[in-house]
Design an enzyme around this catalytic site. Structure first.
Site, mmCIF file in Angstrom:
data_model
loop_
_atom_site.group_PDB
_atom_site.id
_atom_site.type_symbol
_atom_site.label_atom_id
_atom_site.label_comp_id
_atom_site.label_asym_id
_atom_site.label_seq_id
_atom_site.Cartn_x
_atom_site.Cartn_y
_atom_site.Cartn_z
ATOM 1 N N HIS A 17 -5.158 -9.815 -1.482
ATOM 2 C CA HIS A 17 -5.222 -10.054 -0.039
ATOM 3 C C HIS A 17 -6.222 -11.154 0.300
ATOM 4 O O HIS A 17 -7.276 -11.262 -0.322
ATOM 5 C CB HIS A 17 -5.638 -8.771 0.697
ATOM 6 C CG HIS A 17 -4.716 -7.615 0.489
ATOM 7 N ND1 HIS A 17 -4.790 -6.803 -0.628
ATOM 8 C CD2 HIS A 17 -3.709 -7.129 1.246
ATOM 9 C CE1 HIS A 17 -3.855 -5.859 -0.537
ATOM 10 N NE2 HIS A 17 -3.193 -6.035 0.582
ATOM 11 N N SER A 76 0.820 -1.214 0.000
ATOM 12 C CA SER A 76 0.000 0.000 0.000
ATOM 13 C C SER A 76 0.853 1.263 0.000
ATOM 14 O O SER A 76 1.684 1.471 0.886
ATOM 15 C CB SER A 76 -0.902 0.017 1.241
ATOM 16 O OG SER A 76 -1.782 -1.088 1.240
ATOM 17 N N TYR A 107 -8.075 -11.144 2.822
ATOM 18 C CA TYR A 107 -9.311 -10.526 3.333
ATOM 19 C C TYR A 107 -10.270 -10.095 2.218
ATOM 20 O O TYR A 107 -11.440 -9.806 2.477
ATOM 21 C CB TYR A 107 -9.011 -9.341 4.260
ATOM 22 C CG TYR A 107 -8.335 -8.144 3.624
ATOM 23 C CD1 TYR A 107 -9.015 -7.306 2.747
ATOM 24 C CD2 TYR A 107 -7.025 -7.828 3.931
ATOM 25 C CE1 TYR A 107 -8.402 -6.201 2.170
ATOM 26 C CE2 TYR A 107 -6.392 -6.734 3.366
ATOM 27 C CZ TYR A 107 -7.091 -5.921 2.488
ATOM 28 O OH TYR A 107 -6.470 -4.833 1.921
ATOM 29 N N GLU A 108 -9.777 -10.039 0.996
ATOM 30 C CA GLU A 108 -10.653 -9.679 -0.116
ATOM 31 C C GLU A 108 -11.518 -10.856 -0.565
ATOM 32 O O GLU A 108 -12.390 -10.700 -1.414
ATOM 33 C CB GLU A 108 -9.825 -9.170 -1.296
ATOM 34 C CG GLU A 108 -9.108 -7.855 -1.016
ATOM 35 C CD GLU A 108 -8.242 -7.413 -2.181
ATOM 36 O OE1 GLU A 108 -8.780 -6.833 -3.137
ATOM 37 O OE2 GLU A 108 -7.023 -7.659 -2.142
ATOM 38 N N MET A 121 -1.613 -7.349 7.169
ATOM 39 C CA MET A 121 -2.591 -8.250 6.554
ATOM 40 C C MET A 121 -2.090 -8.896 5.269
ATOM 41 O O MET A 121 -2.894 -9.263 4.411
ATOM 42 C CB MET A 121 -3.883 -7.473 6.282
ATOM 43 C CG MET A 121 -4.492 -6.814 7.510
ATOM 44 S SD MET A 121 -5.919 -5.787 7.096
ATOM 45 C CE MET A 121 -6.202 -4.946 8.677
ATOM 46 N N SER A 122 -0.772 -9.065 5.142
ATOM 47 C CA SER A 122 -0.232 -9.621 3.895
ATOM 48 C C SER A 122 1.118 -10.271 4.158
ATOM 49 O O SER A 122 1.449 -10.621 5.282
ATOM 50 C CB SER A 122 -0.078 -8.505 2.853
ATOM 51 O OG SER A 122 0.918 -7.573 3.269
ATOM 52 N N HIS A 171 -7.277 3.664 6.898
ATOM 53 C CA HIS A 171 -6.413 3.331 5.763
ATOM 54 C C HIS A 171 -5.861 4.602 5.123
ATOM 55 O O HIS A 171 -4.774 4.586 4.530
ATOM 56 C CB HIS A 171 -7.186 2.508 4.731
ATOM 57 C CG HIS A 171 -6.307 1.875 3.699
ATOM 58 N ND1 HIS A 171 -5.365 0.906 4.000
ATOM 59 C CD2 HIS A 171 -6.198 2.086 2.352
ATOM 60 C CE1 HIS A 171 -4.736 0.541 2.901
ATOM 61 N NE2 HIS A 171 -5.224 1.248 1.887
ATOM 62 N N ALA A 181 2.776 -2.088 4.091
ATOM 63 C CA ALA A 181 2.519 -1.030 5.066
ATOM 64 C C ALA A 181 1.788 -1.689 6.222
ATOM 65 O O ALA A 181 0.834 -2.441 6.008
ATOM 66 C CB ALA A 181 1.664 0.068 4.445
ATOM 67 N N HIS A 190 -3.446 0.183 -4.587
ATOM 68 C CA HIS A 190 -2.899 -0.924 -5.369
ATOM 69 C C HIS A 190 -3.315 -0.748 -6.828
ATOM 70 O O HIS A 190 -4.493 -0.681 -7.145
ATOM 71 C CB HIS A 190 -3.400 -2.264 -4.816
ATOM 72 C CG HIS A 190 -2.868 -2.576 -3.451
ATOM 73 N ND1 HIS A 190 -1.917 -3.549 -3.233
ATOM 74 C CD2 HIS A 190 -3.135 -2.030 -2.246
ATOM 75 C CE1 HIS A 190 -1.640 -3.590 -1.936
ATOM 76 N NE2 HIS A 190 -2.376 -2.680 -1.325
ATOM 77 N N ASN A 225 1.600 3.374 11.245
ATOM 78 C CA ASN A 225 0.820 3.816 12.415
ATOM 79 C C ASN A 225 1.168 2.939 13.608
ATOM 80 O O ASN A 225 1.727 1.847 13.453
ATOM 81 C CB ASN A 225 -0.686 3.707 12.127
ATOM 82 C CG ASN A 225 -1.085 2.305 11.684
ATOM 83 O OD1 ASN A 225 -1.003 1.970 10.502
ATOM 84 N ND2 ASN A 225 -1.495 1.473 12.628
#
Length: 272
Positions: A83, A30, A85-86, A211-212, A247, A113, A61, A235
């Protein structure tokens, strides 16, 4: 498990678009896809055209594969990743890694990120991934194993190649870039972690959470590739500071440290 014929079909399609034969692959997370804009003589292929490739819907992306020259090396870069989560299967998430291997890639740079769990880290820091913790409860290698792609039970004691990590450390020192070292925890998402979950993740020994990255790294090592992982800490993870997560903040902070990130990666490529 990925089918060899699918991998070769994607590889052959990519080779039909370029005479380049990349040896270095990059998965750009990201807000970090601008590194691909540094590639000279680029051939850009939308994911939607490549057989069996998925398409990321995540903000930041670009959904493009870029092949060309960078720092004297022939590279292939993913501007955006898929991802879990997608709703994609882990086969779909990691399929591009198999294709990169088929293209001839030997070294894979994976970036992301993510949130800092270690309270001594700060937003904007870059972190060299030394190891990871899989908190998702599944594995990209589950299913029948094709011995032509890798062994049934791969050793993951050194997922993130020590030689590449040492090289990145030397480049960072040379460029006067502060480079943290830490363990990355893979969280499924898409919801951010709760404060209680972050406390758990810290107890488990992770320094950052995202998450990746982990699925791609595992499949790369399974295929015999050397992996270098770099996180942009955008963050502080949930509960560390009394503020909500977004995000937009991830993209904003990634943009601010983009210069250091690009210089670090280019320095590493120059030395590989």
């Amino acid at each position: 498990m990925h089918k060899l014929e699918d991998i070769f079909e994607a590889r052959d399609f990519i080779f039909s678009k370029t005479d380049s034969r990349p040896t270095i692959g990059m998965i750009l997370g990201s807000g970090l896809g601008t590194l691909a804009d540094e590639i000279s003589n680029p051939v850009t292929i939308p994911y939607s055209e490549i057989p069996h490739f998925a398409k990321s819907e995540a903000v930041g992306h670009a959904n493009e594969l870029v092949i060309g020259e960078l720092m004297g090396k022939t590279v292939v870069a993913m501007k955006g990743r898929f991802h879990y989560y997608e709703g994609y299967t882990l086969d779909e998430v990691t399929f591009p890694v198999r294709v990169m291997k088929a293209l001839g890639v030997e070294n894979l740079l994976i970036t992301n990120a993510c949130g800092a769990v270690n309270t001594s880290f700060s937003p904007g820091d870059l972190m060299l991934i030394t190891d990871h913790i899989n908190l998702v409860g599944t594995n990209p290698l589950i299913g029948p194993n094709n011995s032509e792609l890798g062994t049934r039970f791969p050793d993951v004691s050194r997922v993130y190649n020590p030689d590449l990590r040492n090289l990145a450390t030397k480049v960072a020192i040379k460029q006067n870039i502060q480079l943290q070292n830490g363990v990355y925890a893979w969280w499924s998402g898409p919801a951010y972690e709760t404060p209680a979950e972050i406390r758990m993740i810290r107890v488990l020994g992770a320094d950052a959470v995202g998450m990746s990255t982990v699925p791609e790294a595992v499949v790369a090592v399974h295929g015999g590739m050397k992996v270098l992982g770099i996180s942009c800490l955008t963050n502080m993870a949930c509960g560390i500071l009394d503020q909500p997560l977004s995000h937009d903040e991830v993209i904003e902070v990634a943009g601010k440290v983009r210069g250091n990130f690009v210089n670090l990666v280019k320095g590493v490529l120059e030395e590989i």
